[in-house]
Design a protein around this motif. Structure first.
Motif, PDB file in Angstrom:
ATOM      1  N   ARG A   1       0.847  -1.185   0.000  1.00 26.97           N
ATOM      2  CA  ARG A   1       0.000   0.000   0.000  1.00 26.97           C
ATOM      3  C   ARG A   1       0.884   1.236   0.000  1.00 26.97           C
ATOM      4  NH1 ARG A   1      -4.535   2.555   4.079  1.00 26.97           N
ATOM      5  NH2 ARG A   1      -2.696   3.090   5.314  1.00 26.97           N
ATOM      6  N   LEU A   2       0.726   2.046  -1.015  1.00 28.06           N
ATOM      7  CA  LEU A   2       1.441   3.307  -1.098  1.00 28.06           C
ATOM      8  C   LEU A   2       0.591   4.418  -0.494  1.00 28.06           C
ATOM      9  CD1 LEU A   2       2.854   3.130  -4.740  1.00 28.06           C
ATOM     10  CD2 LEU A   2       3.797   2.168  -2.625  1.00 28.06           C
ATOM     11  N   SER A   3       1.264   5.356   0.114  1.00 29.01           N
ATOM     12  CA  SER A   3       0.591   6.509   0.709  1.00 29.01           C
ATOM     13  C   SER A   3       1.098   7.785   0.070  1.00 29.01           C
ATOM     14  CB  SER A   3       0.856   6.573   2.215  1.00 29.01           C
ATOM     15  OG  SER A   3       0.397   5.417   2.864  1.00 29.01           O
ATOM     16  N   CYS A   4       0.236   8.770   0.016  1.00 33.85           N
ATOM     17  CA  CYS A   4       0.615  10.093  -0.496  1.00 33.85           C
ATOM     18  C   CYS A   4       0.011  11.114   0.455  1.00 33.85           C
ATOM     19  CB  CYS A   4       0.092  10.286  -1.902  1.00 33.85           C
ATOM     20  SG  CYS A   4       0.430  11.923  -2.599  1.00 33.85           S
ATOM     21  N   ALA A   5       0.852  11.733   1.252  1.00 32.71           N
ATOM     22  CA  ALA A   5       0.403  12.735   2.212  1.00 32.71           C
ATOM     23  C   ALA A   5       0.496  14.113   1.578  1.00 32.71           C
ATOM     24  CB  ALA A   5       1.255  12.669   3.468  1.00 32.71           C
ATOM     25  N   ALA A   6      -0.611  14.832   1.581  1.00 31.02           N
ATOM     26  CA  ALA A   6      -0.661  16.165   0.978  1.00 31.02           C
ATOM     27  C   ALA A   6      -0.603  17.230   2.063  1.00 31.02           C
ATOM     28  CB  ALA A   6      -1.939  16.306   0.158  1.00 31.02           C
ATOM     29  N   SER A   7       0.120  18.281   1.794  1.00 29.40           N
ATOM     30  CA  SER A   7       0.195  19.386   2.749  1.00 29.40           C
ATOM     31  C   SER A   7       0.307  20.695   1.999  1.00 29.40           C
ATOM     32  CB  SER A   7       1.388  19.202   3.690  1.00 29.40           C
ATOM     33  OG  SER A   7       2.589  19.171   2.955  1.00 29.40           O
ATOM     34  N   GLY A   8      -0.037  21.764   2.656  1.00 33.78           N
ATOM     35  CA  GLY A   8       0.081  23.083   2.066  1.00 33.78           C
ATOM     36  C   GLY A   8      -1.200  23.616   1.461  1.00 33.78           C
TER      37      GLY A   8
ATOM     38  N   THR B   1      -6.317  -0.346  -6.060  1.00 37.84           N
ATOM     39  CA  THR B   1      -7.448   0.453  -5.590  1.00 37.84           C
ATOM     40  C   THR B   1      -6.951   1.755  -4.994  1.00 37.84           C
ATOM     41  OG1 THR B   1      -8.678  -1.567  -5.048  1.00 37.84           O
ATOM     42  CG2 THR B   1      -9.474   0.500  -4.098  1.00 37.84           C
ATOM     43  N   VAL B   2      -7.544   2.849  -5.423  1.00 36.59           N
ATOM     44  CA  VAL B   2      -7.225   4.168  -4.878  1.00 36.59           C
ATOM     45  C   VAL B   2      -8.263   4.517  -3.813  1.00 36.59           C
ATOM     46  CG1 VAL B   2      -6.878   6.605  -5.391  1.00 36.59           C
ATOM     47  CG2 VAL B   2      -6.326   4.894  -7.102  1.00 36.59           C
ATOM     48  N   SER B   3      -7.791   5.095  -2.730  1.00 38.03           N
ATOM     49  CA  SER B   3      -8.696   5.563  -1.685  1.00 38.03           C
ATOM     50  C   SER B   3      -8.095   6.804  -1.044  1.00 38.03           C
ATOM     51  CB  SER B   3      -8.921   4.474  -0.632  1.00 38.03           C
ATOM     52  OG  SER B   3      -7.695   4.166   0.015  1.00 38.03           O
ATOM     53  N   ARG B   4      -8.872   7.446  -0.191  1.00 35.05           N
ATOM     54  CA  ARG B   4      -8.338   8.629   0.493  1.00 35.05           C
ATOM     55  C   ARG B   4      -8.875   8.696   1.906  1.00 35.05           C
ATOM     56  NH1 ARG B   4     -13.160  11.052   1.690  1.00 35.05           N
ATOM     57  NH2 ARG B   4     -14.228  12.133  -0.010  1.00 35.05           N
ATOM     58  N   ASP B   5      -8.153   9.440   2.717  1.00 42.04           N
ATOM     59  CA  ASP B   5      -8.540   9.686   4.103  1.00 42.04           C
ATOM     60  C   ASP B   5      -8.534  11.190   4.309  1.00 42.04           C
ATOM     61  OD1 ASP B   5      -8.690  10.064   6.856  1.00 42.04           O
ATOM     62  OD2 ASP B   5      -7.549   8.249   7.300  1.00 42.04           O
TER      63      ASP B   5
ATOM     64  N   THR C   1      -9.231  12.910   6.918  1.00 36.69           N
ATOM     65  CA  THR C   1      -8.676  13.347   8.198  1.00 36.69           C
ATOM     66  C   THR C   1      -7.152  13.443   8.152  1.00 36.69           C
ATOM     67  OG1 THR C   1      -8.528  11.109   9.093  1.00 36.69           O
ATOM     68  CG2 THR C   1     -10.612  12.289   9.420  1.00 36.69           C
ATOM     69  N   LYS C   2      -6.551  12.662   7.271  1.00 35.57           N
ATOM     70  CA  LYS C   2      -5.090  12.684   7.156  1.00 35.57           C
ATOM     71  C   LYS C   2      -4.627  13.393   5.894  1.00 35.57           C
ATOM     72  CE  LYS C   2      -4.527   8.407   9.777  1.00 35.57           C
ATOM     73  NZ  LYS C   2      -4.005   7.020   9.778  1.00 35.57           N
ATOM     74  N   ASN C   3      -5.583  13.915   5.124  1.00 34.96           N
ATOM     75  CA  ASN C   3      -5.242  14.579   3.858  1.00 34.96           C
ATOM     76  C   ASN C   3      -4.312  13.707   3.025  1.00 34.96           C
ATOM     77  OD1 ASN C   3      -6.040  16.903   2.456  1.00 34.96           O
ATOM     78  ND2 ASN C   3      -4.067  17.889   2.786  1.00 34.96           N
ATOM     79  N   SER C   4      -4.671  12.451   2.951  1.00 31.67           N
ATOM     80  CA  SER C   4      -3.807  11.472   2.292  1.00 31.67           C
ATOM     81  C   SER C   4      -4.583  10.621   1.298  1.00 31.67           C
ATOM     82  CB  SER C   4      -3.153  10.545   3.320  1.00 31.67           C
ATOM     83  OG  SER C   4      -2.248  11.256   4.133  1.00 31.67           O
ATOM     84  N   VAL C   5      -3.864  10.168   0.306  1.00 33.17           N
ATOM     85  CA  VAL C   5      -4.398   9.272  -0.712  1.00 33.17           C
ATOM     86  C   VAL C   5      -3.559   8.004  -0.691  1.00 33.17           C
ATOM     87  CG1 VAL C   5      -4.822   8.982  -3.176  1.00 33.17           C
ATOM     88  CG2 VAL C   5      -5.159  11.206  -2.126  1.00 33.17           C
ATOM     89  N   TYR C   6      -4.211   6.893  -1.011  1.00 26.23           N
ATOM     90  CA  TYR C   6      -3.537   5.608  -0.939  1.00 26.23           C
ATOM     91  C   TYR C   6      -3.708   4.836  -2.251  1.00 26.23           C
ATOM     92  CZ  TYR C   6      -3.979   6.901   3.937  1.00 26.23           C
ATOM     93  OH  TYR C   6      -3.922   7.596   5.126  1.00 26.23           O
ATOM     94  N   LEU C   7      -2.737   3.989  -2.518  1.00 30.85           N
ATOM     95  CA  LEU C   7      -2.835   3.077  -3.645  1.00 30.85           C
ATOM     96  C   LEU C   7      -2.586   1.674  -3.097  1.00 30.85           C
ATOM     97  CD1 LEU C   7      -3.203   2.796  -6.739  1.00 30.85           C
ATOM     98  CD2 LEU C   7      -0.700   2.801  -6.906  1.00 30.85           C
ATOM     99  N   GLN C   8      -3.646   0.908  -2.968  1.00 35.54           N
ATOM    100  CA  GLN C   8      -3.529  -0.478  -2.539  1.00 35.54           C
ATOM    101  C   GLN C   8      -3.244  -1.329  -3.760  1.00 35.54           C
ATOM    102  OE1 GLN C   8      -3.701  -1.921   0.625  1.00 35.54           O
ATOM    103  NE2 GLN C   8      -3.109  -3.802  -0.435  1.00 35.54           N
ATOM    104  N   MET C   9      -2.137  -2.036  -3.716  1.00 38.02           N
ATOM    105  CA  MET C   9      -1.710  -2.836  -4.862  1.00 38.02           C
ATOM    106  C   MET C   9      -1.702  -4.306  -4.459  1.00 38.02           C
ATOM    107  SD  MET C   9       1.376  -0.434  -6.296  1.00 38.02           S
ATOM    108  CE  MET C   9       2.462  -0.814  -4.927  1.00 38.02           C
ATOM    109  N   ASN C  10      -2.550  -5.080  -5.093  1.00 37.14           N
ATOM    110  CA  ASN C  10      -2.642  -6.502  -4.821  1.00 37.14           C
ATOM    111  C   ASN C  10      -2.231  -7.308  -6.048  1.00 37.14           C
ATOM    112  OD1 ASN C  10      -3.741  -5.902  -2.261  1.00 37.14           O
ATOM    113  ND2 ASN C  10      -5.835  -5.896  -3.087  1.00 37.14           N
ATOM    114  N   SER C  11      -1.962  -8.575  -5.833  1.00 36.09           N
ATOM    115  CA  SER C  11      -1.589  -9.478  -6.933  1.00 36.09           C
ATOM    116  C   SER C  11      -0.494  -8.862  -7.795  1.00 36.09           C
ATOM    117  CB  SER C  11      -2.821  -9.798  -7.794  1.00 36.09           C
ATOM    118  OG  SER C  11      -3.832 -10.376  -7.015  1.00 36.09           O
TER     119      SER C  11
END
Length: 121
Positions: free
Chosen positions: A18-25, A68-72, A74-84
């Motif tokens: 799972r990759l994370s991308c934290a956004a700020s600013g 699968t892309v998702s976001r949170d 509360t954490k201003n973050s986006v995720y990339l869940q990579m399976n298989s």
């Protein structure tokens, strides 16, 4: 404005990361949050994107059904869940943010540094 990607690493084929991308600013509630990748010796390619506010997603055919892309908010973050994961998923992965443009493709103006994903056999 900063996008900080993380979560890359070494994984065996068939595994997950799972990759994370934290956004700020700034907030990206009206932006597309995209994931791209660049394999050694190849051009950067689109992987997936999500419109932040309504979570509409789009995927490259090569990853559809596996990623699968998702976001949170509360954490201003986006995720990339990579399976298989497959050997051909090996690449540096980048997250990016771009505002929608009526009648034109999304232009990703903000980019994070890459995070390396290596899939081994």
């Amino acid at each position: 404005v900063q996008l900080q990607a993380s979560g890359g690493g070494l994984v065996q084929a068939g595994g997950s990361l799972r990759l994370s991308c934290a956004a700020s600013g700034r907030t990206f509630s009206s932006y597309f949050m995209g994931w791209f990748r660049q394999a050694p010796g190849k051009e950067r390619e689109f992987v997936a994107t999500m419109f932040w506010s309504d979570q509409t997603t789009s995927y490259a055919d090569s990853v559809k059904g596996r990623f699968t892309v998702s976001r949170d908010n509360t954490k201003n973050s986006v995720y990339l869940q990579m399976n298989s994961l497959k050997l051909e998923d090996t690449a540096v992965y980048y997250c990016a943010a771009g505002a929608p443009r009526p009648g034109a493709p999304v232009k990703y103006d903000y980019w994070g540094q890459g995070t390396l994903v290596t899939v081994s056999s």
